[in-house]
Design a protein around this motif. Structure first.
Motif, short mmCIF file in Angstrom:
data_model
loop_
_atom_site.label_atom_id
_atom_site.label_comp_id
_atom_site.label_asym_id
_atom_site.label_seq_id
_atom_site.Cartn_x
_atom_site.Cartn_y
_atom_site.Cartn_z
N ALA A 90 0.83 -1.21 0.00
CA ALA A 90 0.00 0.00 0.00
C ALA A 90 0.87 1.25 0.00
O ALA A 90 0.58 2.22 -0.72
N MET A 91 1.92 1.24 0.81
CA MET A 91 2.83 2.40 0.86
C MET A 91 3.49 2.62 -0.51
O MET A 91 3.63 3.76 -0.96
N GLN A 92 3.85 1.54 -1.20
CA GLN A 92 4.46 1.65 -2.52
C GLN A 92 3.45 2.22 -3.52
O GLN A 92 3.80 3.07 -4.35
N GLU A 93 2.20 1.79 -3.44
CA GLU A 93 1.17 2.32 -4.33
C GLU A 93 0.97 3.82 -4.10
O GLU A 93 0.79 4.57 -5.05
N ILE A 94 1.03 4.24 -2.85
CA ILE A 94 0.90 5.67 -2.55
C ILE A 94 2.07 6.43 -3.16
O ILE A 94 1.87 7.48 -3.79
N LYS A 95 3.28 5.91 -3.03
CA LYS A 95 4.47 6.55 -3.61
C LYS A 95 4.35 6.67 -5.13
O LYS A 95 4.81 7.63 -5.73
N GLU A 96 3.71 5.67 -5.75
CA GLU A 96 3.55 5.66 -7.20
C GLU A 96 2.34 6.48 -7.65
O GLU A 96 2.02 6.52 -8.84
N GLY A 97 1.66 7.10 -6.72
CA GLY A 97 0.51 7.94 -7.06
C GLY A 97 -0.76 7.16 -7.34
O GLY A 97 -1.70 7.68 -7.91
N LYS A 98 -0.81 5.91 -6.94
CA LYS A 98 -1.98 5.08 -7.19
C LYS A 98 -3.01 5.15 -6.07
O LYS A 98 -4.08 4.59 -6.18
N GLY A 99 -2.67 5.84 -4.99
CA GLY A 99 -3.57 5.92 -3.84
C GLY A 99 -4.74 6.84 -4.11
O GLY A 99 -4.72 7.68 -5.01
N ILE A 100 -5.78 6.69 -3.33
CA ILE A 100 -6.97 7.55 -3.42
C ILE A 100 -7.04 8.34 -2.12
O ILE A 100 -7.00 7.75 -1.04
N PRO A 101 -7.15 9.67 -2.20
CA PRO A 101 -7.22 10.47 -0.97
C PRO A 101 -8.42 10.05 -0.11
O PRO A 101 -9.51 9.75 -0.62
#
Length: 119
Positions: A90-101
């Motif tokens: 999940a942290m990697q997805e956030i770093k890659e901009g794949k997260g949802i605010p």
């Protein structure tokens, strides 16, 4: 299909009736003078039928969590390793901009379940 037997069968064919109830996990209706008198269930079927009636919502949630845990993890360490792996992903997805605010998720959930009206 309903299983129906006369009361004499209960006395004369108990082992057969017991075997059928255990194998089918279905109720068997026992009649007396042509009228329904008793319903027989295997102990396992009875426990399954009544377990949801006796437990509180908290107990039900605990049971479901335990069943899920036992199905997927042999040990707590295995569970912990899986959780840490998912957090890292999940942290990697956030770093890659794949997260949802979070604000977007909350807004979507409120709209979908009409929560803002209830608050």
């Amino acid at each position: 299909m309903a299983l129906i037997r006369p009361c004499a069968d209960l006395r004369n064919n108990y082992n057969e009736i017991s075997k059928i109830c255990h194998e089918t996990k279905e109720p068997m209706y026992i009649t007396k003078n042509g009228t329904n008198d008793l319903v027989i269930l295997s102990d396992e079927a009875y426990e399954e039928l009544t377990k949801g009636l006796e437990e509180t919502e908290e107990e039900r949630i605990d049971r479901l969590v335990s069943e899920h845990f036992d199905k997927h993890y042999a040990t707590f360490e295995e569970f912990q390793k899986d959780i840490f792996k998912k957090i890292e992903e999940a942290m990697q997805e956030i770093k890659e901009g794949k997260g949802i605010p979070m604000e977007d998720i909350v807004t979507e959930m409120e709209a979908k379940y009409h929560l803002s009206e209830d608050l």
